[in-house]
Motif scaffolding. Structure first.
Motif, PDB file in Angstrom:
ATOM      1  N   ASP A 135      -8.370  -1.450   1.691  1.00 26.57           N
ATOM      2  CA  ASP A 135      -9.384  -2.167   2.454  1.00 26.57           C
ATOM      3  C   ASP A 135      -8.918  -3.596   2.722  1.00 26.57           C
ATOM      4  OD1 ASP A 135     -12.353  -2.104   3.383  1.00 26.57           O
ATOM      5  OD2 ASP A 135     -12.215  -3.923   2.161  1.00 26.57           O
ATOM      6  N   LYS A 136      -8.396  -4.267   1.713  1.00 25.49           N
ATOM      7  CA  LYS A 136      -7.905  -5.636   1.869  1.00 25.49           C
ATOM      8  C   LYS A 136      -6.762  -5.702   2.886  1.00 25.49           C
ATOM      9  CE  LYS A 136      -5.912  -9.477  -0.719  1.00 25.49           C
ATOM     10  NZ  LYS A 136      -4.482  -9.499  -0.467  1.00 25.49           N
ATOM     11  N   ALA A 137      -5.921  -4.662   2.912  1.00 23.87           N
ATOM     12  CA  ALA A 137      -4.807  -4.611   3.860  1.00 23.87           C
ATOM     13  C   ALA A 137      -5.279  -4.289   5.276  1.00 23.87           C
ATOM     14  CB  ALA A 137      -3.777  -3.578   3.410  1.00 23.87           C
ATOM     15  N   LEU A 178      -8.759   5.154  -7.944  1.00 21.39           N
ATOM     16  CA  LEU A 178      -9.058   5.256  -6.517  1.00 21.39           C
ATOM     17  C   LEU A 178     -10.161   4.271  -6.138  1.00 21.39           C
ATOM     18  CD1 LEU A 178      -8.512   6.751  -3.854  1.00 21.39           C
ATOM     19  CD2 LEU A 178     -10.259   8.409  -4.539  1.00 21.39           C
ATOM     20  N   ARG A 179     -11.238   4.256  -6.915  1.00 27.85           N
ATOM     21  CA  ARG A 179     -12.388   3.396  -6.610  1.00 27.85           C
ATOM     22  C   ARG A 179     -12.104   1.907  -6.811  1.00 27.85           C
ATOM     23  NH1 ARG A 179     -14.689   7.906  -8.868  1.00 27.85           N
ATOM     24  NH2 ARG A 179     -16.441   8.792  -7.729  1.00 27.85           N
ATOM     25  N   HIS A 180     -11.371   1.588  -7.886  1.00 26.33           N
ATOM     26  CA  HIS A 180     -11.254   0.187  -8.282  1.00 26.33           C
ATOM     27  C   HIS A 180      -9.914  -0.472  -7.944  1.00 26.33           C
ATOM     28  CE1 HIS A 180     -15.113   0.394 -10.256  1.00 26.33           C
ATOM     29  NE2 HIS A 180     -14.736   1.513 -10.840  1.00 26.33           N
ATOM     30  N   VAL A 181      -8.913   0.326  -7.587  1.00 29.46           N
ATOM     31  CA  VAL A 181      -7.602  -0.246  -7.278  1.00 29.46           C
ATOM     32  C   VAL A 181      -7.144   0.153  -5.872  1.00 29.46           C
ATOM     33  CG1 VAL A 181      -5.160  -0.358  -7.935  1.00 29.46           C
ATOM     34  CG2 VAL A 181      -6.929  -0.297  -9.715  1.00 29.46           C
ATOM     35  N   HIS A 182      -6.970   1.468  -5.661  1.00 31.30           N
ATOM     36  CA  HIS A 182      -6.339   1.936  -4.427  1.00 31.30           C
ATOM     37  C   HIS A 182      -7.162   1.636  -3.171  1.00 31.30           C
ATOM     38  CE1 HIS A 182      -3.317   3.606  -6.915  1.00 31.30           C
ATOM     39  NE2 HIS A 182      -4.019   4.645  -7.333  1.00 31.30           N
ATOM     40  N   LEU A 183      -8.418   2.053  -3.160  1.00 29.81           N
ATOM     41  CA  LEU A 183      -9.226   1.828  -1.956  1.00 29.81           C
ATOM     42  C   LEU A 183      -9.477   0.343  -1.684  1.00 29.81           C
ATOM     43  CD1 LEU A 183     -11.668   4.857  -2.138  1.00 29.81           C
ATOM     44  CD2 LEU A 183      -9.789   4.496  -0.521  1.00 29.81           C
ATOM     45  N   PRO A 184      -9.775  -0.470  -2.713  1.00 33.35           N
ATOM     46  CA  PRO A 184      -9.915  -1.911  -2.422  1.00 33.35           C
ATOM     47  C   PRO A 184      -8.625  -2.528  -1.862  1.00 33.35           C
ATOM     48  CG  PRO A 184     -10.966  -1.408  -4.504  1.00 33.35           C
ATOM     49  CD  PRO A 184     -10.224  -0.164  -4.079  1.00 33.35           C
ATOM     50  N   LYS A 185      -7.463  -2.085  -2.357  1.00 33.30           N
ATOM     51  CA  LYS A 185      -6.190  -2.613  -1.856  1.00 33.30           C
ATOM     52  C   LYS A 185      -5.986  -2.194  -0.395  1.00 33.30           C
ATOM     53  CE  LYS A 185      -2.774  -3.013  -4.578  1.00 33.30           C
ATOM     54  NZ  LYS A 185      -1.754  -3.996  -4.875  1.00 33.30           N
ATOM     55  N   VAL A 231       0.840  -1.209   0.000  1.00 39.02           N
ATOM     56  CA  VAL A 231       0.000   0.000   0.000  1.00 39.02           C
ATOM     57  C   VAL A 231       0.871   1.254   0.000  1.00 39.02           C
ATOM     58  CG1 VAL A 231      -1.604   1.374   1.397  1.00 39.02           C
ATOM     59  CG2 VAL A 231      -2.030  -1.058   1.049  1.00 39.02           C
ATOM     60  N   LEU A 232       1.880   1.287   0.866  1.00 35.62           N
ATOM     61  CA  LEU A 232       2.724   2.479   0.990  1.00 35.62           C
ATOM     62  C   LEU A 232       3.646   2.694  -0.206  1.00 35.62           C
ATOM     63  CD1 LEU A 232       3.704   2.316   4.761  1.00 35.62           C
ATOM     64  CD2 LEU A 232       1.949   3.740   3.681  1.00 35.62           C
ATOM     65  N   ALA A 233       3.801   1.700  -1.052  1.00 39.44           N
ATOM     66  CA  ALA A 233       4.684   1.819  -2.210  1.00 39.44           C
ATOM     67  C   ALA A 233       4.131   2.769  -3.266  1.00 39.44           C
ATOM     68  CB  ALA A 233       4.931   0.446  -2.833  1.00 39.44           C
ATOM     69  N   VAL A 251      -3.753   9.533  -0.060  1.00 40.17           N
ATOM     70  CA  VAL A 251      -5.090   9.247   0.473  1.00 40.17           C
ATOM     71  C   VAL A 251      -5.005   8.945   1.968  1.00 40.17           C
ATOM     72  CG1 VAL A 251      -7.025   7.617   0.397  1.00 40.17           C
ATOM     73  CG2 VAL A 251      -6.042   8.501  -1.738  1.00 40.17           C
ATOM     74  N   LEU A 252      -4.063   8.101   2.362  1.00 43.83           N
ATOM     75  CA  LEU A 252      -3.906   7.790   3.790  1.00 43.83           C
ATOM     76  C   LEU A 252      -3.555   9.037   4.586  1.00 43.83           C
ATOM     77  CD1 LEU A 252      -2.045   4.367   3.680  1.00 43.83           C
ATOM     78  CD2 LEU A 252      -4.335   4.811   4.594  1.00 43.83           C
ATOM     79  N   GLU A 253      -2.646   9.862   4.054  1.00 40.19           N
ATOM     80  CA  GLU A 253      -2.273  11.102   4.749  1.00 40.19           C
ATOM     81  C   GLU A 253      -3.491  11.995   4.949  1.00 40.19           C
ATOM     82  OE1 GLU A 253       0.765  12.525   2.136  1.00 40.19           O
ATOM     83  OE2 GLU A 253       2.329  11.312   3.084  1.00 40.19           O
ATOM     84  N   GLN A 254      -4.328  12.090   3.927  1.00 34.37           N
ATOM     85  CA  GLN A 254      -5.534  12.917   4.013  1.00 34.37           C
ATOM     86  C   GLN A 254      -6.482  12.386   5.095  1.00 34.37           C
ATOM     87  OE1 GLN A 254      -7.917  15.990   3.348  1.00 34.37           O
ATOM     88  NE2 GLN A 254      -6.025  15.773   2.220  1.00 34.37           N
ATOM     89  N   LEU A 255      -6.676  11.079   5.119  1.00 31.39           N
ATOM     90  CA  LEU A 255      -7.568  10.485   6.116  1.00 31.39           C
ATOM     91  C   LEU A 255      -7.006  10.649   7.525  1.00 31.39           C
ATOM     92  CD1 LEU A 255      -8.557   7.253   4.179  1.00 31.39           C
ATOM     93  CD2 LEU A 255     -10.105   9.122   4.803  1.00 31.39           C
TER      94      LEU A 255
END
Length: 101
Positions: A56-58, A47-54, A11-13, A20-24
């Motif tokens: 969420d999975k983590a 964001l919707r289909h790759v980043h957030l699901p990844k 995720v951090l890579a 997104v994480l910094e914003q949250l």
């Protein structure tokens, strides 16, 4: 559930996921995918289909793709320490570099 280090580093890579994480973390509140897209200047489809699901999975965020709601989990809040360490290394120029073997 314990955070898997491989998932965390995956995720951090990605720069967009870090933003997104910094914003949250900075806002310390749930958000919506549309607001995150605008605030983080990221591609909404990715964001919707790759980043957030990844994320969420983590186990870093709770993401509901039907409503677009996004909230940090306890593990996501803890990732603030990693984000701060990365920022410090970037600021001081102490980012590790690959070495030849």
């Amino acid at each position: 559930m314990e955070m898997n280090p491989d998932d965390l580093f995956d995720v951090l890579a990605d720069r967009e996921r870090r933003r997104v994480l910094e914003q949250l973390v900075e806002r310390n509140a749930a958000s919506h995918v549309g607001l995150l897209k605008d605030r983080c200047d990221v591609n909404g489809t990715l964001l919707r289909h790759v980043h957030l699901p990844k994320m969420d999975k983590a186990g870093l965020v709770d993401y509901d793709p039907r409503t677009g709601d996004v909230a940090l989990t306890d593990d996501g809040t803890d990732v603030k320490l990693f984000l701060e360490a990365l920022d410090e290394m970037r600021t001081t120029g102490d980012l590790p570099t690959p070495t030849a073997f």
